[in-house]
Design a protein around this motif. Structure first.
Motif, PDB file in Angstrom:
ATOM      1  N   GLN A 197      -6.449 -23.126  11.098  1.00 41.62           N
ATOM      2  CA  GLN A 197      -7.093 -23.718   9.934  1.00 41.62           C
ATOM      3  C   GLN A 197      -8.298 -22.883   9.503  1.00 41.62           C
ATOM      4  OE1 GLN A 197      -8.960 -27.518  10.587  1.00 41.62           O
ATOM      5  NE2 GLN A 197      -8.750 -28.136   8.461  1.00 41.62           N
ATOM      6  N   HIS A 198      -9.076 -22.402  10.495  1.00 40.22           N
ATOM      7  CA  HIS A 198     -10.228 -21.567  10.172  1.00 40.22           C
ATOM      8  C   HIS A 198      -9.780 -20.264   9.515  1.00 40.22           C
ATOM      9  CE1 HIS A 198     -13.832 -23.278  12.600  1.00 40.22           C
ATOM     10  NE2 HIS A 198     -13.134 -24.242  12.025  1.00 40.22           N
ATOM     11  N   ARG A 199      -8.704 -19.690  10.017  1.00 40.93           N
ATOM     12  CA  ARG A 199      -8.224 -18.435   9.440  1.00 40.93           C
ATOM     13  C   ARG A 199      -7.804 -18.626   7.984  1.00 40.93           C
ATOM     14  NH1 ARG A 199      -4.457 -16.387  14.520  1.00 40.93           N
ATOM     15  NH2 ARG A 199      -6.172 -15.631  15.845  1.00 40.93           N
ATOM     16  N   ARG A 200      -7.092 -19.693   7.723  1.00 38.31           N
ATOM     17  CA  ARG A 200      -6.688 -19.963   6.348  1.00 38.31           C
ATOM     18  C   ARG A 200      -7.896 -20.237   5.461  1.00 38.31           C
ATOM     19  NH1 ARG A 200      -1.439 -23.986   7.232  1.00 38.31           N
ATOM     20  NH2 ARG A 200      -0.069 -22.411   8.214  1.00 38.31           N
ATOM     21  N   GLY A 201      -8.876 -20.955   5.996  1.00 36.21           N
ATOM     22  CA  GLY A 201     -10.090 -21.220   5.241  1.00 36.21           C
ATOM     23  C   GLY A 201     -10.842 -19.948   4.916  1.00 36.21           C
ATOM     24  N   VAL A 202     -10.945 -19.028   5.881  1.00 36.10           N
ATOM     25  CA  VAL A 202     -11.620 -17.755   5.650  1.00 36.10           C
ATOM     26  C   VAL A 202     -10.866 -16.943   4.602  1.00 36.10           C
ATOM     27  CG1 VAL A 202     -12.183 -15.528   6.697  1.00 36.10           C
ATOM     28  CG2 VAL A 202     -12.736 -17.644   7.904  1.00 36.10           C
ATOM     29  N   ALA A 203      -9.522 -16.908   4.693  1.00 36.32           N
ATOM     30  CA  ALA A 203      -8.721 -16.170   3.706  1.00 36.32           C
ATOM     31  C   ALA A 203      -8.919 -16.739   2.303  1.00 36.32           C
ATOM     32  CB  ALA A 203      -7.246 -16.222   4.095  1.00 36.32           C
ATOM     33  N   ALA A 204      -8.958 -18.073   2.194  1.00 37.24           N
ATOM     34  CA  ALA A 204      -9.179 -18.704   0.892  1.00 37.24           C
ATOM     35  C   ALA A 204     -10.568 -18.390   0.366  1.00 37.24           C
ATOM     36  CB  ALA A 204      -8.985 -20.216   1.001  1.00 37.24           C
ATOM     37  N   GLY A 205     -11.566 -18.389   1.255  1.00 36.30           N
ATOM     38  CA  GLY A 205     -12.925 -18.060   0.841  1.00 36.30           C
ATOM     39  C   GLY A 205     -13.049 -16.632   0.343  1.00 36.30           C
ATOM     40  N   ILE A 206     -12.384 -15.689   1.019  1.00 35.25           N
ATOM     41  CA  ILE A 206     -12.409 -14.287   0.594  1.00 35.25           C
ATOM     42  C   ILE A 206     -11.729 -14.138  -0.770  1.00 35.25           C
ATOM     43  CG2 ILE A 206     -11.563 -11.978   1.112  1.00 35.25           C
ATOM     44  CD1 ILE A 206     -11.863 -12.666   4.089  1.00 35.25           C
ATOM     45  N   ALA A 207     -10.579 -14.795  -0.923  1.00 38.49           N
ATOM     46  CA  ALA A 207      -9.853 -14.702  -2.188  1.00 38.49           C
ATOM     47  C   ALA A 207     -10.672 -15.297  -3.336  1.00 38.49           C
ATOM     48  CB  ALA A 207      -8.510 -15.430  -2.076  1.00 38.49           C
ATOM     49  N   ALA A 208     -11.340 -16.427  -3.081  1.00 35.74           N
ATOM     50  CA  ALA A 208     -12.189 -17.024  -4.113  1.00 35.74           C
ATOM     51  C   ALA A 208     -13.320 -16.069  -4.493  1.00 35.74           C
ATOM     52  CB  ALA A 208     -12.763 -18.352  -3.619  1.00 35.74           C
ATOM     53  N   GLY A 209     -13.924 -15.416  -3.499  1.00 33.25           N
ATOM     54  CA  GLY A 209     -14.991 -14.461  -3.777  1.00 33.25           C
ATOM     55  C   GLY A 209     -14.505 -13.281  -4.595  1.00 33.25           C
ATOM     56  N   ALA A 210     -13.277 -12.807  -4.312  1.00 33.04           N
ATOM     57  CA  ALA A 210     -12.718 -11.687  -5.065  1.00 33.04           C
ATOM     58  C   ALA A 210     -12.558 -12.033  -6.541  1.00 33.04           C
ATOM     59  CB  ALA A 210     -11.371 -11.281  -4.469  1.00 33.04           C
ATOM     60  N   VAL A 211     -12.144 -13.268  -6.817  1.00 33.50           N
ATOM     61  CA  VAL A 211     -11.974 -13.684  -8.208  1.00 33.50           C
ATOM     62  C   VAL A 211     -13.327 -13.974  -8.841  1.00 33.50           C
ATOM     63  CG1 VAL A 211     -10.893 -15.364  -9.744  1.00 33.50           C
ATOM     64  CG2 VAL A 211      -9.695 -14.615  -7.687  1.00 33.50           C
ATOM     65  N   TRP A 212     -14.206 -14.653  -8.117  1.00 31.68           N
ATOM     66  CA  TRP A 212     -15.528 -14.975  -8.665  1.00 31.68           C
ATOM     67  C   TRP A 212     -16.342 -13.724  -8.973  1.00 31.68           C
ATOM     68  CZ3 TRP A 212     -16.612 -19.504  -4.830  1.00 31.68           C
ATOM     69  CH2 TRP A 212     -16.239 -20.707  -5.439  1.00 31.68           C
ATOM     70  N   GLY A 213     -16.073 -12.627  -8.273  1.00 29.72           N
ATOM     71  CA  GLY A 213     -16.800 -11.404  -8.566  1.00 29.72           C
ATOM     72  C   GLY A 213     -16.659 -10.943 -10.000  1.00 29.72           C
ATOM     73  N   LEU A 214     -15.587 -11.379 -10.666  1.00 29.05           N
ATOM     74  CA  LEU A 214     -15.363 -10.996 -12.064  1.00 29.05           C
ATOM     75  C   LEU A 214     -16.430 -11.557 -12.997  1.00 29.05           C
ATOM     76  CD1 LEU A 214     -11.500 -11.601 -12.194  1.00 29.05           C
ATOM     77  CD2 LEU A 214     -12.653  -9.375 -12.169  1.00 29.05           C
ATOM     78  N   ILE A 215     -17.080 -12.652 -12.593  1.00 25.98           N
ATOM     79  CA  ILE A 215     -18.054 -13.264 -13.500  1.00 25.98           C
ATOM     80  C   ILE A 215     -19.265 -12.368 -13.727  1.00 25.98           C
ATOM     81  CG2 ILE A 215     -17.352 -15.588 -12.813  1.00 25.98           C
ATOM     82  CD1 ILE A 215     -19.940 -15.822 -11.218  1.00 25.98           C
ATOM     83  N   PHE A 216     -19.504 -11.420 -12.816  1.00 32.06           N
ATOM     84  CA  PHE A 216     -20.665 -10.553 -12.976  1.00 32.06           C
ATOM     85  C   PHE A 216     -20.475  -9.530 -14.091  1.00 32.06           C
ATOM     86  CE2 PHE A 216     -21.162 -12.030  -8.586  1.00 32.06           C
ATOM     87  CZ  PHE A 216     -22.484 -12.432  -8.609  1.00 32.06           C
ATOM     88  N   ILE A 217     -19.235  -9.174 -14.387  1.00 31.90           N
ATOM     89  CA  ILE A 217     -19.015  -8.203 -15.463  1.00 31.90           C
ATOM     90  C   ILE A 217     -18.577  -8.869 -16.756  1.00 31.90           C
ATOM     91  CG2 ILE A 217     -18.475  -6.334 -13.868  1.00 31.90           C
ATOM     92  CD1 ILE A 217     -15.508  -6.713 -14.630  1.00 31.90           C
ATOM     93  N   ALA A 218     -18.272 -10.166 -16.723  1.00 31.90           N
ATOM     94  CA  ALA A 218     -17.844 -10.854 -17.944  1.00 31.90           C
ATOM     95  C   ALA A 218     -18.877 -10.746 -19.064  1.00 31.90           C
ATOM     96  CB  ALA A 218     -17.530 -12.318 -17.637  1.00 31.90           C
TER      97      ALA A 218
END
Length: 317
Positions: A4-25
């Motif tokens: 469960q922790h591994r899946r949570g960490v993977a989801a957190g990393i993926a969310a961060g990868a997408v959220w990073g786009l807001i800095f250049i928007a």
């Protein structure tokens, strides 16, 4: 628990990868104000969320009480409207590196906020992670604060940091209490409420705004806010809610560092340059901080006894 922790960490990393786009928007839609960018993004988020939630609207909302609706309204303001107005202003005034620097403090702020929660890891075990993260952010900020508009950008980014920290802590605790809806449904509900709030923001943002834009600029703006609304709000928020339920709050806070890292990466690509020595060191230190925090949260699992062995087998890493 480990899976469960591994899946949570993977989801957190993926969310961060997408959220990073807001800095250049904000850089992709020049000439539009932070209020216009925020109103446009969350109007798009609200429309998309309403369409996705429409088939199950009655069933989902029937499980909510007044307290949940108040939480949705507060989360929409803190984590969406106010946060993005301040973040867009920070990017426009101080640049991507400045905004990434200050928002990158969120892992430390959230970890400290969650340090008194039940089952939280003691702060002494989190000290290496916090020190590594702080050192990484110091490297990022070495040159960022020397640029033009740095003070205004810094103040806006600090406000965005406070707003985002409040949202993350509040959202994590509400999700732990509200088990009648899924993380995806909760994200869509936040989107619908935020969309209604964005309607109010749209009046001063667009009706009272000075200056005009050509038709091509408006189409570009619609494309940017629509993409950000779909990817960064609907998709990334769903991933984040999964991570919030799968991980302790202190570890969830560390996952936000990936928003900073990906925001810097996208900023370097946009500016067409390689990171400096200090920026490269910052990336290594920030990742080290997350790895250290994850190690601190890893629970020891007793090895089952095995007959006929004089010594326990070494645990696989």
């Amino acid at each position: 628990m480990v899976e469960q922790h591994r899946r949570g960490v993977a989801a957190g990393i993926a969310a961060g990868a997408v959220w990073g786009l807001i800095f250049i928007a904000p850089e992709l839609a020049p000439g539009f104000t932070p209020m216009q960018l925020s109103a446009g993004r969350y109007l798009a988020y609200g429309v998309i969320a309403a369409l996705l939630l429409a088939p199950s609207w009655r069933a989902v909302t029937a499980r909510l009480g007044a307290a949940e609706w108040r939480a949705l309204a507060g989360l929409g303001l803190a984590g969406n409207i106010v946060y993005y107005v301040l973040l867009a202003a920070a990017v426009q005034a101080g640049g991507v590196a400045m905004a990434s620097l200050v928002i990158g403090l969120a892992p430390i702020a959230i970890t400290l906020a969650g340090s008194r929660d039940r089952h939280a890891v003691p702060l002494r075990r989190l000290a290496p992670s916090l020190l590594l993260s702080a050192a990484g952010l110091a490297c990022i900020g070495r040159d960022a604060l020397a640029g033009p508009g740095s003070l205004a950008g810094l103040l806006c980014a600090l406000g965005a940091l406070v707003s985002w920290t409040l949202y993350t802590v509040w959202n994590s605790r509400v999700l732990a209490r509200v088990t009648s809806v899924s993380g995806g449904q909760w994200s869509l509900l936040v989107g619908v409420v935020t969309g209604l709030e964005a309607l109010v923001l749209a009046v001063p943002a667009f009706v009272w705004a000075e200056g005009t834009h050509e038709a091509a600029a408006w189409w570009r703006f619609i494309g940017v806010v629509g993409a950000v609304g779909l990817l960064c709000s609907v998709f990334a928020n769903t991933l984040w809610n999964f991570a919030s339920r799968a991980l302790p709050l202190a570890l969830t806070g560390q996952m936000i560092v990936f928003e900073t890292l990906f925001g810097l990466l996208y900023g370097f690509l946009w500016e067409g340059r390689w990171p400096t020595m200090y920026e490269s060191a910052a990336v290594a230190l920030l990742v080290g901080g997350v790895v250290s925090c994850a190690a601190a949260h890893r629970k020891e699992r007793p090895e089952p006894a095995r007959a006929g062995r004089a010594r326990p087998r070494p645990r696989a890493l």
